[in-house]
Design a protein around this motif. Structure first.
Motif, PDB file in Angstrom:
ATOM      1  N   LEU A   1       0.833  -1.185   0.000  1.00 13.20           N
ATOM      2  CA  LEU A   1       0.000   0.000   0.000  1.00 13.20           C
ATOM      3  C   LEU A   1       0.877   1.247   0.000  1.00 13.20           C
ATOM      4  O   LEU A   1       1.829   1.355   0.778  1.00 13.20           O
ATOM      5  CB  LEU A   1      -0.914  -0.003   1.229  1.00 13.20           C
ATOM      6  CG  LEU A   1      -2.012   1.058   1.285  1.00 13.20           C
ATOM      7  CD1 LEU A   1      -2.989   0.893   0.129  1.00 13.20           C
ATOM      8  CD2 LEU A   1      -2.759   0.981   2.623  1.00 13.20           C
ATOM      9  N   GLY A   2       0.571   2.158  -0.896  1.00 14.16           N
ATOM     10  CA  GLY A   2       1.336   3.393  -0.998  1.00 14.16           C
ATOM     11  C   GLY A   2       2.492   3.306  -1.968  1.00 14.16           C
ATOM     12  O   GLY A   2       3.081   4.337  -2.336  1.00 14.16           O
ATOM     13  N   THR A   3       2.848   2.089  -2.376  1.00 17.00           N
ATOM     14  CA  THR A   3       3.917   1.888  -3.355  1.00 17.00           C
ATOM     15  C   THR A   3       3.387   1.180  -4.594  1.00 17.00           C
ATOM     16  O   THR A   3       3.436   1.710  -5.707  1.00 17.00           O
ATOM     17  CB  THR A   3       5.069   1.073  -2.745  1.00 17.00           C
ATOM     18  OG1 THR A   3       5.582   1.756  -1.607  1.00 17.00           O
ATOM     19  CG2 THR A   3       6.194   0.899  -3.775  1.00 17.00           C
ATOM     20  N   ASP A   4       2.870  -0.021  -4.404  1.00 15.75           N
ATOM     21  CA  ASP A   4       2.316  -0.792  -5.521  1.00 15.75           C
ATOM     22  C   ASP A   4       0.868  -0.411  -5.805  1.00 15.75           C
ATOM     23  O   ASP A   4       0.408  -0.491  -6.944  1.00 15.75           O
ATOM     24  CB  ASP A   4       2.378  -2.288  -5.221  1.00 15.75           C
ATOM     25  CG  ASP A   4       3.783  -2.757  -4.914  1.00 15.75           C
ATOM     26  OD1 ASP A   4       4.712  -2.305  -5.605  1.00 15.75           O
ATOM     27  OD2 ASP A   4       3.949  -3.564  -3.978  1.00 15.75           O
ATOM     28  N   ILE A   5       0.137  -0.059  -4.764  1.00 16.43           N
ATOM     29  CA  ILE A   5      -1.266   0.334  -4.869  1.00 16.43           C
ATOM     30  C   ILE A   5      -1.482   1.604  -4.072  1.00 16.43           C
ATOM     31  O   ILE A   5      -1.007   1.732  -2.939  1.00 16.43           O
ATOM     32  CB  ILE A   5      -2.200  -0.777  -4.341  1.00 16.43           C
ATOM     33  CG1 ILE A   5      -2.271  -1.950  -5.324  1.00 16.43           C
ATOM     34  CG2 ILE A   5      -3.612  -0.243  -4.109  1.00 16.43           C
ATOM     35  CD1 ILE A   5      -3.203  -3.051  -4.865  1.00 16.43           C
ATOM     36  N   ASN A   6      -2.194   2.536  -4.672  1.00  9.21           N
ATOM     37  CA  ASN A   6      -2.596   3.750  -3.974  1.00  9.21           C
ATOM     38  C   ASN A   6      -4.113   3.809  -3.936  1.00  9.21           C
ATOM     39  O   ASN A   6      -4.787   3.416  -4.904  1.00  9.21           O
ATOM     40  CB  ASN A   6      -2.041   4.988  -4.680  1.00  9.21           C
ATOM     41  CG  ASN A   6      -0.538   5.076  -4.579  1.00  9.21           C
ATOM     42  OD1 ASN A   6       0.006   5.510  -3.570  1.00  9.21           O
ATOM     43  ND2 ASN A   6       0.151   4.648  -5.634  1.00  9.21           N
ATOM     44  N   LEU A   7      -4.637   4.292  -2.831  1.00  8.98           N
ATOM     45  CA  LEU A   7      -6.077   4.395  -2.662  1.00  8.98           C
ATOM     46  C   LEU A   7      -6.503   5.849  -2.551  1.00  8.98           C
ATOM     47  O   LEU A   7      -5.794   6.688  -1.980  1.00  8.98           O
ATOM     48  CB  LEU A   7      -6.534   3.626  -1.420  1.00  8.98           C
ATOM     49  CG  LEU A   7      -6.248   2.124  -1.402  1.00  8.98           C
ATOM     50  CD1 LEU A   7      -6.751   1.510  -0.089  1.00  8.98           C
ATOM     51  CD2 LEU A   7      -6.901   1.431  -2.589  1.00  8.98           C
ATOM     52  N   SER A   8      -7.682   6.125  -3.091  1.00 12.79           N
ATOM     53  CA  SER A   8      -8.284   7.448  -2.965  1.00 12.79           C
ATOM     54  C   SER A   8      -8.868   7.604  -1.562  1.00 12.79           C
ATOM     55  O   SER A   8      -8.960   6.628  -0.808  1.00 12.79           O
ATOM     56  CB  SER A   8      -9.381   7.610  -4.010  1.00 12.79           C
ATOM     57  OG  SER A   8     -10.466   6.726  -3.733  1.00 12.79           O
ATOM     58  N   PRO A   9      -9.300   8.807  -1.197  1.00  8.94           N
ATOM     59  CA  PRO A   9      -9.904   8.982   0.146  1.00  8.94           C
ATOM     60  C   PRO A   9     -11.119   8.088   0.379  1.00  8.94           C
ATOM     61  O   PRO A   9     -11.415   7.743   1.525  1.00  8.94           O
ATOM     62  CB  PRO A   9     -10.295  10.465   0.150  1.00  8.94           C
ATOM     63  CG  PRO A   9      -9.302  11.107  -0.774  1.00  8.94           C
ATOM     64  CD  PRO A   9      -9.078  10.101  -1.862  1.00  8.94           C
TER      65      PRO A   9
END
Length: 581
Positions: free
Chosen positions: A531-539
C-alpha cells in the motif's frame, strides 16, 4: 489468403518490380501507371489493395482497440498527452499528411482506362470509399481542411490554397460514398470494402458531423443526422447483416471478438490476422503482461453497466464502495464478457482466474479480444478485429433519431432493443428514460438537455458499453463536446485498506495488500502489493491508478481539434492555425 495481407504483399511487389533492372531504363512507377497500368481488373485490384493500409492496424499496441487509452477509457500506467494537457504544436507530422490522398486521386484519374465496366465500378467505389475515409479522419482531427480531388504538382497554386469549410468537405465525402453505394454491387466481403461498408461509413460520418454540429453550435447539422438515419435504415432493411446471436446470452458477445474468422453475420469489415505471415495482433499479450501499460477498465465504465434486471447500478446507495465480487454480480452480461469476474476461465481452460492487478492497473482486468493461451506471445493473436460492425449501425440509428427528436419506441426496439436482447437484458423504454434521466450519466454529459435528455443519456450509455475497447470513445467525446469528462478522477476497484481479499469470491485469497514489510509465510496463489507503493487508494478507498494526475484540465476552446504543424503554416501562408494553438 486474406485481403489485408494481399494488400501488403501486392504493394510491396509493385514497388519491387519497378525497382528491378528491367525497369531502370524504362518506366518509373508514376509512368508505368499511366502507360501500361490500369488496363485490367487485376491492375485496379492491385493498386487499390494499398489503400487498405489506411485502416486501423496492429501497430502501436493494436490501434484498432487501444486508442481508447488516449482519453482514459482504458487506463494505462502512463497518461496520454491529451489527458496530461501537454499537447504542443508539432513542427512537422502531427497527422497533417496527404500522401495517401494523392495515391487515391491518382488512381481515380487513371482507372477508367480499364475496359472492364464491372471492375471500374467496383474499384472506383473502393477508391472513393477510401478518399471519404481519409477526409473523414482529417475533418475529425483538424476541422476545416483543403479539399483536393486531383493530384497536385509542386507548381500547382491550388496546393497552397486556404482550408475549405468542414461542411463542404463532408458534403464531398457524402458524394463519394453515395457513388460507391450506387455502383459497387451487392457482393458481401469480410475483408474488402463493399457498398455495405460505404453505407456503414456514411452512417458513421453522418452521426459524427450531425452531433458535432449540434453540440458545437454549427448550423445545418440536421441533414447529416438524416443521412446517418437513411444509411443505417438501408443496412437494417436491405443488407445481409444482423447481430451475431446464437441465443447464448453468457457468451455470444465475447465470442464475437474471439472468433478466428470474422463472424460475417455482424462484421461488415474486419482486419484479418494470420499466423503464417507472423502478422498477428497482441490482445492477449496486451492484457496478460506487465509490459504493455497494465490496461484496466475505469470504474466509471463499470458503474455504467446496468443491473441484469435493467435497473441502474448507480441508483443504489454507496454504489462506489461495494466489494468487487458483489458489484460485478447480476449485471449486464456484457460486463462479465469484457472483464474478469467471478467464474472467469481462459478460452480452452477450466481453471477459474481472479483479476490480476499485476496486469490491470485498475483491477478491472480486460478480457475482450483475449483468446487461448497459445496466442499469449507478442503479436500472436490471429482472431479477426472489427472495423465496422452492424451493432454500431444500430447505435448510430438510435442516436441520430433521438438527437433529431423523431425517435419512437419502435425505433428503440429495433436498435437498442436488439443489442440488449442478445445478452438477455430488458429493452430500453423511451418514456421511462425521458421521465427519469440518469443523474450519474449527467456527470459525463452535462450539456444534454431537452425533451429527449434521458433517452440520449441511455443511448450514450449503451454505446459506451457495446463499443467498449473498439476505438470510438475519443471521437464520441469530441462530437458530444464532452471534453470535461476526461478530467474526472480515474478510479479502480474498492479496497478498504490493507488486508486479504478473495476478489472472485471462490474461497481462496487472491490479493494481499500490506503496509510496511512484505509478510512472511505468503499465501500460495495470492498476489502481494504494498500500500502506498504498488497500490494507492483514494480517500474513498478506490484504487487510484495514477496518483498525481488527478487535477487534469481540458481546454474547451482548443482541445477538440489538433494543431496544424508550424512548417505547414510556413509553406502555405493561406492556412490558418486552429483556435488557441
Amino acid at each position: 489468403m486474406k485481403r489485408i495481407y494481399i494488400a501488403l504483399i501486392s504493394l510491396s511487389s509493385l514497388l519491387l518490380v519497378n525497382c528491378s533492372d528491367d525497369y531502370l531504363d524504362k518506366n518509373p512507377i508514376s509512368d508505368v501507371s499511366e502507360e501500361s497500368f490500369f488496363l485490367t481488373a487485376s491492375d485496379l485490384e492491385l493498386y487499390t489493395n494499398g489503400f487498405y493500409l489506411l485502416l486501423p492496424n496492429s501497430s502501436n499496441r493494436n490501434e484498432i482497440f487501444t486508442t481508447d487509452s488516449q482519453c482514459g477509457e482504458i487506463v494505462l500506467n502512463t497518461v496520454s498527452d491529451l489527458m496530461n494537457s501537454s499537447r504542443i504544436v508539432p513542427t512537422t507530422g502531427g497527422g497533417w499528411s496527404w500522401t495517401n490522398l494523392r495515391n487515391i486521386n491518382y488512381f481515380l484519374e487513371n482507372y477508367e482506362k480499364c475496359s472492364d465496366e464491372t471492375a471500374k465500378n467496383r474499384y472506383g467505389g473502393v477508391a472513393r470509399f477510401f478518399r471519404a475515409y481519409f477526409y473523414f479522419n482529417m475533418v475529425m482531427n483538424f476541422g476545416d481542411v483543403p479539399w483536393y480531388d486531383k493530384t497536385m504538382e509542386a507548381d500547382d497554386q491550388d496546393l497552397y490554397k486556404a482550408r475549405d469549410d468542414r461542411q463542404f468537405v463532408v458534403d464531398m465525402i457524402m458524394e463519394d460514398l453515395d457513388w460507391a453505394i450506387a455502383n459497387m454491387g451487392d457482393q458481401q466481403y469480410a475483408y474488402e470494402v463493399s457498398k455495405y461498408t460505404a453505407l456503414a461509413l456514411k452512417s458513421r460520418v453522418g452521426l459524427f458531423e450531425g452531433t458535432f454540429g449540434k453540440y458545437h453550435g454549427i448550423p445545418g447539422y440536421e441533414k447529416y443526422l438524416e443521412a446517418a438515419i437513411d444509411a443505417s435504415q438501408e443496412l437494417m432493411d436491405n443488407s445481409p447483416y444482423g447481430l451475431y446471436n446464437t441465443g447464448n446470452i453468457e457468451a455470444d458477445y465475447a465470442n464475437l471478438f474471439r472468433a478466428e474468422t470474422a463472424e460475417t453475420t455482424e462484421i461488415i469489415l474486419a482486419r484479418e490476422y494470420t499466423e503464417p505471415l507472423t502478422n498477428g495482433h497482441r490482445a492477449n499479450y496486451y492484457t496478460l503482461t506487465g509490459s504493455q501499460g497494465t490496461p484496466g477498465m475505469p470504474k466509471s465504465v463499470v458503474n455504467s453497466y446496468l443491473n441484469a434486471d435493467g435497473s441502474r447500478f448507480t441508483d443504489q446507495p454507496d454504489y462506489n464502495i461495494i466489494p468487487f465480487a458483489m458489484e460485478t454480480a447480476n449485471r449486464d452480461p456484457r460486463l462479465s464478457q469484457t472483464i474478469r469476474t467471478s467464474g472467469y476461465t481462459r478460452v480452452g481452460q477450466s481453471v477459474e482466474l481472479a483479476p490480476d492487478l499485476s496486469f490491470s492497473i485498475t483491477g478491472y482486468h480486460l478480457t475482450k479480444f483475449v483468446t487461448g493461451a497459445n496466442s499469449d506471445g507478442i503479436n500472436q493473436n490471429t482472431n479477426d478485429l472489427p472495423v465496422f460492425r452492424f451493432a454500431e449501425v444500430l447505435l448510430n440509428y438510435a442516436e441520430a433519431k433521438a438527437e433529431l427528436g423523431t425517435a419512437t419506441q419502435t425505433d428503440m426496439d429495433n436498435s437498442i432493443g436488439l443489442l440488449r436482447n442478445r445478452v438477455g437484458m430488458p429493452g430500453l423504454s423511451l418514456a421511462e428514460a425521458n421521465a427519469n434521466p440518469d443523474v450519474y450519466q449527467e456527470t459525463f454529459y452535462p450539456n444534454v438537455s431537452g425533451a429527449n435528455k434521458g433517452l440520449i443519456l441511455e443511448i450514450r450509455r449503451e454505446r459506451r458499453i457495446e463499443m467498449y475497447m473498439e476505438g470510438h470513445r475519443w471521437n464520441d467525446v469530441r462530437r458530444w463536446k464532452a471534453g470535461q469528462s476526461i478530467t474526472l478522477p480515474l478510479r479502480g476497484i474498492y479496497l478498504p485498506g490493507a488486508g486479504e481479499y478473495d476478489l472472485d469470491d471462490n474461497g481462496a485469497i487472491d490479493l494481499v495488500v500490506f503496509e510496511g514489510e512484505l509478510p512472511s509465510g505468503q499465501i500460495e496463489g495470492a498476489k502481494y502489493f504494498q500500500l502506498g507503493t504498488d497500490i494507492n487508494l483514494s480517500p474513498d478507498n478506490l484504487i487510484d491508478p495514477l496518483p498525481g494526475f488527478n487535477d487534469r484540465t481540458f481546454n474547451e476552446d482548443r482541445d477538440y481539434l489538433l494543431p496544424i504543424p508550424t512548417q505547414e503554416l510556413q509553406l502555405n501562408t493561406n492556412l490558418v492555425q486552429n483556435p488557441n494553438w
